[in-house]
Design an enzyme around this catalytic site. Structure first.
Site, mmCIF file in Angstrom:
data_model
loop_
_atom_site.group_PDB
_atom_site.id
_atom_site.type_symbol
_atom_site.label_atom_id
_atom_site.label_comp_id
_atom_site.label_asym_id
_atom_site.label_seq_id
_atom_site.Cartn_x
_atom_site.Cartn_y
_atom_site.Cartn_z
ATOM 1 N N GLN A 78 0.833 -1.196 0.000
ATOM 2 C CA GLN A 78 0.000 0.000 0.000
ATOM 3 C C GLN A 78 0.873 1.252 0.000
ATOM 4 O O GLN A 78 1.279 1.749 1.053
ATOM 5 C CB GLN A 78 -0.951 0.005 1.199
ATOM 6 N N PHE A 79 1.148 1.763 -1.194
ATOM 7 C CA PHE A 79 1.997 2.937 -1.335
ATOM 8 C C PHE A 79 1.390 4.169 -0.678
ATOM 9 O O PHE A 79 2.098 5.092 -0.283
ATOM 10 C CB PHE A 79 2.326 3.210 -2.803
ATOM 11 N N THR A 80 0.090 4.197 -0.505
ATOM 12 C CA THR A 80 -0.565 5.382 0.067
ATOM 13 C C THR A 80 -0.211 5.598 1.538
ATOM 14 O O THR A 80 -0.505 6.661 2.085
ATOM 15 C CB THR A 80 -2.099 5.305 -0.086
#
Length: 150
Positions: A78-80
């Protein structure tokens, strides 16, 4: 490297209407990676995640680790998690590592975690549009950043 750990009674990942991972009691781990992350970050986080005493013992006290509870695990990239919201209303993801850096580190995180527990580590698919469902147990949600070890 940053992880969000959620203690769950069940969780699943669906991609294109196909369930690719599903667990019962255990942990859903969201992983965010930056360019500076290394195997040292992975090793430190895996030790923390597997030994963190966040499962209830027979007295209802959070005194057992993932290893003690023999919990299941799903890991989702999850890059966010590395969003910057300082300016304006649109998050910036400039700190998140690009796939050429992030994918090998994500895969090494999963492999290292797998070596440390007795169960199969299930995953989502890096970069896919995933639908993550969970029933948070407690709720217990813990955020750990390998860059803030002290």
């Amino acid at each position: 490297m940053k992880v969000v750990i959620q203690r769950v009674t069940e969780a699943s990942v669906t991609i294109n209407k196909i369930k690719v991972a599903a667990i019962n009691q255990g942990l859903l781990i969201l992983v965010g990676i930056v360019n500076e992350d290394t195997q040292e970050d992975i090793n430190w986080l895996v030790r923390k995640v597997t030994n963190l005493r966040i499962f209830n013992d027979e007295n209802g006290v959070m005194n057992q680790s993932l290893l003690d509870a023999k919990g299941d695990v799903i890991v989702v990239s999850q890059f966010t998690l590395h969003a910057s919201t300082k300016k304006g209303n649109r998050p910036s993801y400039i700190k998140a590592a690009k796939p050429d850096v992030a994918i090998p580190l994500y895969e090494n995180f999963v492999k290292t975690l797998q070596k440390n527990i007795d169960k199969q580590v299930q995953t989502g698919e890096f970069g896919a549009d995933m639908k993550v469902a969970l029933l948070n147990d407690g709720p217990v949600t813990i955020i750990i950043d390998s860059k803030n070890k002290e």
